[in-house]
Design a protein around this motif. Sequence first.
Motif, PDB file in Angstrom:
ATOM      1  N   ASP A 156      59.045  55.186  28.406  1.00 34.88           N
ATOM      2  CA  ASP A 156      57.912  54.309  28.877  1.00 34.88           C
ATOM      3  C   ASP A 156      58.406  53.040  28.905  1.00 34.88           C
ATOM      4  OD1 ASP A 156      55.457  53.063  29.014  1.00 34.88           O
ATOM      5  OD2 ASP A 156      54.438  54.469  28.142  1.00 34.88           O
ATOM      6  N   GLY A 157      59.058  52.506  29.896  1.00 41.52           N
ATOM      7  CA  GLY A 157      59.501  51.166  30.039  1.00 41.52           C
ATOM      8  C   GLY A 157      58.643  49.889  29.505  1.00 41.52           C
ATOM      9  N   PRO A 158      57.394  49.635  29.910  1.00 42.20           N
ATOM     10  CA  PRO A 158      56.482  48.837  29.243  1.00 42.20           C
ATOM     11  C   PRO A 158      56.141  48.737  27.671  1.00 42.20           C
ATOM     12  CG  PRO A 158      55.626  49.575  31.109  1.00 42.20           C
ATOM     13  CD  PRO A 158      56.691  50.430  30.870  1.00 42.20           C
ATOM     14  N   VAL A 159      56.177  50.106  27.155  1.00 44.04           N
ATOM     15  CA  VAL A 159      56.071  50.205  25.646  1.00 44.04           C
ATOM     16  C   VAL A 159      57.377  49.809  25.087  1.00 44.04           C
ATOM     17  CG1 VAL A 159      55.781  52.078  23.941  1.00 44.04           C
ATOM     18  CG2 VAL A 159      54.320  51.933  25.931  1.00 44.04           C
ATOM     19  N   VAL A 160      58.543  50.183  25.626  1.00 43.13           N
ATOM     20  CA  VAL A 160      59.762  49.993  24.778  1.00 43.13           C
ATOM     21  C   VAL A 160      60.015  48.624  25.089  1.00 43.13           C
ATOM     22  CG1 VAL A 160      62.203  50.203  25.339  1.00 43.13           C
ATOM     23  CG2 VAL A 160      60.835  52.322  25.411  1.00 43.13           C
ATOM     24  N   LEU A 161      59.930  47.946  25.957  1.00 40.53           N
ATOM     25  CA  LEU A 161      60.368  46.450  26.109  1.00 40.53           C
ATOM     26  C   LEU A 161      59.443  45.484  25.324  1.00 40.53           C
ATOM     27  CD1 LEU A 161      60.902  45.970  29.973  1.00 40.53           C
ATOM     28  CD2 LEU A 161      62.447  46.548  28.179  1.00 40.53           C
ATOM     29  N   ASP A 162      58.106  45.996  24.972  1.00 42.91           N
ATOM     30  CA  ASP A 162      57.050  45.376  24.322  1.00 42.91           C
ATOM     31  C   ASP A 162      57.316  45.551  22.848  1.00 42.91           C
ATOM     32  OD1 ASP A 162      54.436  43.855  23.642  1.00 42.91           O
ATOM     33  OD2 ASP A 162      54.020  45.914  22.558  1.00 42.91           O
ATOM     34  N   ALA A 163      57.860  46.828  22.422  1.00 45.49           N
ATOM     35  CA  ALA A 163      58.323  47.062  20.915  1.00 45.49           C
ATOM     36  C   ALA A 163      59.457  46.417  20.547  1.00 45.49           C
ATOM     37  CB  ALA A 163      58.474  48.768  20.729  1.00 45.49           C
ATOM     38  N   VAL A 164      60.357  46.448  21.466  1.00 51.00           N
ATOM     39  CA  VAL A 164      61.844  45.718  21.262  1.00 51.00           C
ATOM     40  C   VAL A 164      61.705  44.053  21.025  1.00 51.00           C
ATOM     41  CG1 VAL A 164      63.903  45.253  22.290  1.00 51.00           C
ATOM     42  CG2 VAL A 164      63.274  47.632  22.337  1.00 51.00           C
ATOM     43  N   GLY A 199      64.247  36.949  14.296  1.00 53.17           N
ATOM     44  CA  GLY A 199      65.012  35.998  14.710  1.00 53.17           C
ATOM     45  C   GLY A 199      66.004  36.205  15.724  1.00 53.17           C
ATOM     46  N   LEU A 200      65.765  37.174  16.532  1.00 54.45           N
ATOM     47  CA  LEU A 200      66.932  37.623  17.483  1.00 54.45           C
ATOM     48  C   LEU A 200      66.358  37.723  19.007  1.00 54.45           C
ATOM     49  CD1 LEU A 200      68.295  40.504  15.440  1.00 54.45           C
ATOM     50  CD2 LEU A 200      69.081  38.503  15.882  1.00 54.45           C
ATOM     51  N   THR A 201      65.368  36.842  19.306  1.00 53.90           N
ATOM     52  CA  THR A 201      64.621  36.836  20.535  1.00 53.90           C
ATOM     53  C   THR A 201      65.646  36.635  21.768  1.00 53.90           C
ATOM     54  OG1 THR A 201      62.650  35.998  19.782  1.00 53.90           O
ATOM     55  CG2 THR A 201      63.029  35.972  22.094  1.00 53.90           C
ATOM     56  N   ARG A 251      74.624  36.874  16.898  1.00 52.04           N
ATOM     57  CA  ARG A 251      73.695  37.068  15.994  1.00 52.04           C
ATOM     58  C   ARG A 251      73.400  38.322  15.429  1.00 52.04           C
ATOM     59  NH1 ARG A 251      68.778  34.746  19.204  1.00 52.04           N
ATOM     60  NH2 ARG A 251      69.377  36.571  20.663  1.00 52.04           N
ATOM     61  N   TRP A 252      73.596  39.468  16.068  1.00 52.83           N
ATOM     62  CA  TRP A 252      73.383  40.544  15.591  1.00 52.83           C
ATOM     63  C   TRP A 252      74.425  41.135  14.496  1.00 52.83           C
ATOM     64  CZ3 TRP A 252      69.322  44.496  17.210  1.00 52.83           C
ATOM     65  CH2 TRP A 252      68.680  43.610  18.245  1.00 52.83           C
ATOM     66  N   ARG A 253      75.596  40.404  14.221  1.00 54.79           N
ATOM     67  CA  ARG A 253      76.403  41.043  13.062  1.00 54.79           C
ATOM     68  C   ARG A 253      75.713  40.775  11.931  1.00 54.79           C
ATOM     69  NH1 ARG A 253      81.501  37.475  15.474  1.00 54.79           N
ATOM     70  NH2 ARG A 253      81.856  38.526  17.359  1.00 54.79           N
ATOM     71  N   THR A 254      74.748  40.095  11.777  1.00 58.37           N
ATOM     72  CA  THR A 254      73.976  39.847  10.545  1.00 58.37           C
ATOM     73  C   THR A 254      72.567  40.161  10.347  1.00 58.37           C
ATOM     74  OG1 THR A 254      73.870  37.348  10.787  1.00 58.37           O
ATOM     75  CG2 THR A 254      75.651  38.344   9.543  1.00 58.37           C
ATOM     76  N   VAL A 278      71.812  47.442  23.422  1.00 57.92           N
ATOM     77  CA  VAL A 278      73.356  46.724  23.292  1.00 57.92           C
ATOM     78  C   VAL A 278      73.206  45.430  23.722  1.00 57.92           C
ATOM     79  CG1 VAL A 278      75.554  46.717  24.577  1.00 57.92           C
ATOM     80  CG2 VAL A 278      74.339  48.912  24.449  1.00 57.92           C
ATOM     81  N   PRO A 279      73.358  44.560  22.393  1.00 57.68           N
ATOM     82  CA  PRO A 279      73.188  42.986  22.426  1.00 57.68           C
ATOM     83  C   PRO A 279      74.277  42.514  23.148  1.00 57.68           C
ATOM     84  CG  PRO A 279      72.825  43.940  20.451  1.00 57.68           C
ATOM     85  CD  PRO A 279      73.330  45.034  21.177  1.00 57.68           C
ATOM     86  N   VAL A 280      74.235  41.820  24.351  1.00 60.44           N
ATOM     87  CA  VAL A 280      75.192  41.046  25.012  1.00 60.44           C
ATOM     88  C   VAL A 280      74.948  39.465  25.225  1.00 60.44           C
ATOM     89  CG1 VAL A 280      76.173  42.794  26.308  1.00 60.44           C
ATOM     90  CG2 VAL A 280      74.253  41.127  27.363  1.00 60.44           C
ATOM     91  N   ARG A 281      75.873  38.611  25.292  1.00 62.51           N
ATOM     92  CA  ARG A 281      75.664  37.181  25.196  1.00 62.51           C
ATOM     93  C   ARG A 281      74.549  36.955  26.294  1.00 62.51           C
ATOM     94  NH1 ARG A 281      79.124  34.376  22.207  1.00 62.51           N
ATOM     95  NH2 ARG A 281      80.882  35.596  21.594  1.00 62.51           N
ATOM     96  N   GLY A 282      73.506  36.203  25.923  1.00 60.43           N
ATOM     97  CA  GLY A 282      72.438  35.986  26.649  1.00 60.43           C
ATOM     98  C   GLY A 282      71.365  37.061  27.305  1.00 60.43           C
ATOM     99  N   GLU A 283      71.744  38.274  26.932  1.00 59.25           N
ATOM    100  CA  GLU A 283      70.912  39.493  27.237  1.00 59.25           C
ATOM    101  C   GLU A 283      70.900  40.476  26.395  1.00 59.25           C
ATOM    102  OE1 GLU A 283      70.114  42.114  31.494  1.00 59.25           O
ATOM    103  OE2 GLU A 283      72.165  40.855  31.152  1.00 59.25           O
TER     104      GLU A 283
END
Length: 313
Positions: free
Chosen positions: A4-12, A20-22, A47-50, A135-140
């Motif tokens: 469920d894409g909308p639910v997942v994206l909203d929860a993430v 503080g990882l927006t 940022r995700w390292r900590t 999977v956090p990448v630079r800028g996305e």
Amino acid sequence: MPFDGPVVLDAVARFCDTRGLTPTKLSVVARLSRALTIASHHGTDPRWRTAPYWAADDDPGQTLFAHLLPQDLDSQPRDDPSRATGDRVLAAELRRRREPTARWMENNAVVTADRWARFSRSMSAARCAGLGWLVPVRGELLAVPLPAVRTAEGRPDVLHDDTGRPAVEWCDGTGTYFLHGAEFDERHYRKVIASELLIQDIAQLPNADQRSVALTYLSFERLVVDSDAELLDVGVRGTKLYRLPLPFRIRRDRVVGYGLYDYFIHMRDASHPEREFVEWVDPAIGAQRNAELCQAHAFGITLEQWLAIDAEG
């Protein structure tokens, strides 16, 4: 599990905001392999390292002290349903890429939803809506749906499907084929389950796990007619014991002292003669050239007990 894409994206988004990882951009990527490739090219988000496991506004409902510490996650049972699927598929993907799991997990370069759901209401909601990994990448930030996963009967820790379907099937229809935990490309997978490979072909498969699994799918005809198996003994109930000479590469897979041969018995169902069965035999038992002993050993009883059952029947 449906995604469920909308639910997942909203929860993430809620999960990230409370820590503080927006992200600048949040995207869905259909396959984990694609997300890892993007991360390799663009670099991971430092940022995700900590990143904190716990946030006051995203508490799953227990006190902080009731939670497992991050370092305790790896001590949990491997068959724990809450973590098995995500970790197992990630490990298989990293093996294919020949990359160490620690490189991706230690710095949160891949965030497995199974694990983080223990610490977060929003991540738990995303997991229930079909999220497999972030999977956090630079800028996305890349969100990867959990694939359909098929496992061996009674073995939820072993990826397996021999009905022609991928054991790991992604939402875009692509997938990866496994037999009893061994990964195969589609061409070899279909040949194995159709018993089309000769033992010489099996000897050329790239790794020992593939060779071991493929041998178990050889039909009786392939074993006897095409692989030069030798009939050693015929039991009183028609069970036949065969000795199969092993090509060098398959012999090399075996433990030291195993010998030059595999052994198997062939039998037919007395009630339905058209049904036939092939069962592999411990070489130490097979080398005794007694088909009835091999049959008894397969049932976990002594030869005397097996023959007594035969006599009573």
